[in-house]
Design an enzyme around this catalytic site. Sequence first.
Site, PDB file in Angstrom:
ATOM      1  N   TYR A 158       0.840  -1.204   0.000  1.00 19.99           N
ATOM      2  CA  TYR A 158       0.000   0.000   0.000  1.00 19.99           C
ATOM      3  C   TYR A 158       0.871   1.249   0.000  1.00 19.99           C
ATOM      4  CZ  TYR A 158      -3.672   3.276   1.377  1.00 19.99           C
ATOM      5  OH  TYR A 158      -4.557   4.339   1.411  1.00 19.99           O
ATOM      6  N   LYS A 162       1.190   4.088  -3.050  1.00 15.83           N
ATOM      7  CA  LYS A 162       0.834   5.481  -2.837  1.00 15.83           C
ATOM      8  C   LYS A 162       2.023   6.419  -3.071  1.00 15.83           C
ATOM      9  CE  LYS A 162      -3.477   4.692  -1.962  1.00 15.83           C
ATOM     10  NZ  LYS A 162      -4.538   5.166  -2.879  1.00 15.83           N
TER      11      LYS A 162
END
Length: 256
Positions: A158, A162
């Site tokens: 994640y 990002k």
Amino acid sequence: MSSKGIALVTGAAQGIGRAIALRLADDGFDVAVNDLSPNSQVLDALVDEIKQKGRESFIFVADVSEEEQVKEMVEEVVKKLGGLDVMVANAGVVGPRLARLTDLSAEQWDRVMNINARGTFLCYKYAGLQMIAQGRSGRIIGASSVAGKKGLATQAPYSASKFAIRGLTQAAALEFGPHGITVNAYAPGAVDTPMLTTGSPDPVALLSRASFKEMSPLKQIGTAEDIANLVSFIASKESQFITGQSISINGGLFFD
């Protein structure tokens, strides 16, 4: 009622995406909404809400990690609504909870990167092509995160995805800027959405909520509407001198 422009919001069935779609409709945009097929009924209800505001809306079910589906989605928005002025590449997933890097499978890594990073790339690409062809400028907006500014343990894919969105946003801003297209991202901290907690009595989710609240100088977590307020400004004409930014909106959880 004349339209302020045409917007497309991916991952719009719930949480931040839903709030953004409704806010852009309030701002005067006609809004196409996207999500996966299991969320079709929820999207139907969202379209009804948008139409009640006097705006045009329709659903395009697509997986943003699939190039042909993203291409067709943008083409359908143009066909049905007359163009594309604002692309909000909001769709994303968190990945396995509390998974250490050494415990992750390559398949788990690929799933998060494909949806978050590849999906955002495809949305930027096809929105950019359409906006350049139109010749009337535009706004491309992505979803980064506080995890895209400071890596999170047990959330490696994640965080990586990002961070990738931040780099993509900067590169796209440089390439699309000469066409009057701005490219920015929002970087939320903890936001009270199903992505933070499923609503079940999960002790990890509850601990996360309490921890994030305590870490914020404001002693609160954000709402989807808080993020939608920021996106509303980024999508507006008034934001014309802002590009290449991943704007933190996190209650002071992290200072740039």
